[in-house]
Write an enzyme that holds these catalytic residues in place. Structure first.
Site, PDB file in Angstrom:
ATOM      1  N   GLU A   1      -3.738  -4.116  -9.019  1.00 47.66           N
ATOM      2  CA  GLU A   1      -2.426  -4.913  -8.686  1.00 47.66           C
ATOM      3  C   GLU A   1      -2.158  -5.782  -9.792  1.00 47.66           C
ATOM      4  O   GLU A   1      -1.722  -7.196  -9.754  1.00 47.66           O
ATOM      5  CB  GLU A   1      -2.400  -5.721  -7.476  1.00 47.66           C
ATOM      6  CG  GLU A   1      -2.457  -4.684  -6.385  1.00 47.66           C
ATOM      7  CD  GLU A   1      -2.305  -5.405  -4.933  1.00 47.66           C
ATOM      8  OE1 GLU A   1      -2.417  -6.761  -4.665  1.00 47.66           O
ATOM      9  OE2 GLU A   1      -2.651  -4.647  -3.873  1.00 47.66           O
TER      10      GLU A   1
ATOM     11  N   GLU B   1      -5.092   4.252  -0.708  1.00 42.34           N
ATOM     12  CA  GLU B   1      -4.650   3.333   0.443  1.00 42.34           C
ATOM     13  C   GLU B   1      -3.591   3.828   1.285  1.00 42.34           C
ATOM     14  O   GLU B   1      -2.878   3.044   1.854  1.00 42.34           O
ATOM     15  CB  GLU B   1      -4.504   1.935  -0.089  1.00 42.34           C
ATOM     16  CG  GLU B   1      -5.695   1.290  -1.152  1.00 42.34           C
ATOM     17  CD  GLU B   1      -5.338  -0.099  -1.497  1.00 42.34           C
ATOM     18  OE1 GLU B   1      -4.663  -0.798  -0.713  1.00 42.34           O
ATOM     19  OE2 GLU B   1      -6.169  -0.486  -2.478  1.00 42.34           O
TER      20      GLU B   1
END
Ligand code: XIL
Length: 380
Positions: free
Chosen positions: A163, A268
């Site tokens: 991220e 994910e």
């Protein structure tokens, strides 16, 4: 000498008995016939993974352990390898849970993923206080060296940086970035490559279906390649919903990475079945939605129509993944069952969500059959 019972005088009774026994054993063989599990169903396509919580790593619930061992061939630690847990103070590491996680993977012959070496979230507090570049380089270096060396040859893929991009494809102003600029990403990947040259090293992020965001990632990968820095692929998180993003958006995301020759892992995956606060006009997550029935509509179970919608959506997604199986090497769900899912508590706490393929008792849901159907119908 063995007596040949079939030649015995009173054989009709015995034969009848044998016939009954034999029928019984055949029919029990039929009922015991193992149904194919996810890892078998998709064995020619990609790894099928799950993120494991601490209690799952500790095998606290046997039904869930059975699902982990039979359905999945890849595991990711949901939390136990994050900086705040594994490296809570500059000079102290905590490896008990991460060691157990890695052992579990090896015991079951699974693909083992490390998550995540460098991430601004769930980080130890001392890292947010670093303001000079020497200390920052020092801390990142010891973090990656110690952890990646400990698991050298035992972790198959590392989420090296998680991220690091904003939605517009610029770099996120994390403390790593504030102190070192984009060079922290190069540092992290170089250190990981040196510590464990055979591990696959990936960059992981969410919302890559947004073209501007993924262009940032693709630019970074190209720069790394020009500089000779090892990066093996991209992890696309896939925290989506029953509604969106559109399959067309997911497809063009995959295609862009394929065109840039970048290996893809879905790292994910989960699909929220609940309303998101930011889909409401003028809604703010900071508002308190806790206890609001409008935001938590399925406390007594998922209605059939929603269960079908979830299944169909999963089916569409897996059809696309299978179409791109040459480019997608793993699909990991963010959790084993609905009970564990972080989406019960994010972005609003204490809700009842149904985002995965196994229910709260680790039983297969209807959505499981829709996913299985993607491959099983091919062979019918
Ligand atoms: C989540 C975990 O599932 C939660 O248990 C934890 O409280 C917060 O983090 N992106 C990531 C994951 O890369 O590490 C996050 O996991 C979910 C979003």
């Amino acid at each position: 000498m063995k007596r040949n019972i079939l030649k015995h005088k009173s054989s009709p009774v015995i034969i009848l008995l044998l016939a009954v026994l034999c029928y019984g054993c055949q029919s029990s063989m039929v009922t015991q016939k193992e149904e194919p599990t996810l890892k078998k169903i998709f064995e020619d396509d990609f790894y099928i993974g799950a993120a494991l919580s601490g209690s799952q790593i500790n095998a606290e619930d046997s039904a869930t352990t059975h699902v982990i061992e039979t359905e999945f061939n890849s595991i990711t630690p949901e939390n136990v390898m994050k900086w705040m847990y594994i490296h809570p103070e500059p000079d102290s590491f905590y490896f008990e849970m991460s060691d157990r996680f890695v052992e579990l993977g090896h015991k079951n012959g699974m693909n083992v993923v490390g998550h995540a070496l460098v991430w601004h979230s769930q980080i130890a507090e001392y890292m947010n206080e670093v303001s000079d570049s020497l200390t920052m380089v020092d801390y990142i270096t010891s973090h990656i060296n110690v952890i990646a060396t400990r698991y050298k040859g035992k972790i198959d893929t590392w989420d090296v940086v998680n991220e690091a991009f904003n939605e517009d494809g610029t770099y996120r102003e994390s403390n790593f970035y504030k102190v070192l600029g984009p060079s922290y990403l190069e540092l992290a990947f170089s250190l990981a490559a040196a510590a464990d040259p055979n591990a696959k090293l990936i960059y992981n992020d969410y919302n890559l279906w947004k073209p501007e965001k993924r262009q940032g990632v693709i630019r970074m990968v190209k720069q790394f390649r020009e500089k000779g820095i090892k990066i093996d692929g991209v992890g696309i998180q896939g925290h989506w919903s029953v509604q969106g993003p559109d399959i067309a958006q997911v497809r063009s995301c995959i295609q862009d990475f394929v065109d840039a020759d970048i290996e893809i892992m879905y790292t994910e995956l989960d699909l929220t079945t609940l309303p998101n606060p930011w889909e409401l006009v003028g809604a703010e997550i900071s508002q308190n939605y806790e206890g609001s029935p409008y935001m938590n509509p399925f406390t007594d179970g998922l209605p059939d129509t929603m269960a079908v919608k979830l299944g169909e959506r999963y089916q569409d997604i897996f059809e696309l993944f299978v179409e791109y199986k040459e480019n997608i090497s793993r699909v990991t769900f963010w959790g084993v069952n609905d009970k564990q899912s972080w989406l019960n508590n994010w972005p609003i706490e204490n809700r009842t969500n149904y985002p995965l393929l196994f229910d709260r008792a680790s039983k297969r849901k209807l959505a499981y059959d829709y996913v299985a159907k993607v491959k099983l119908s091919e062979t019918e």
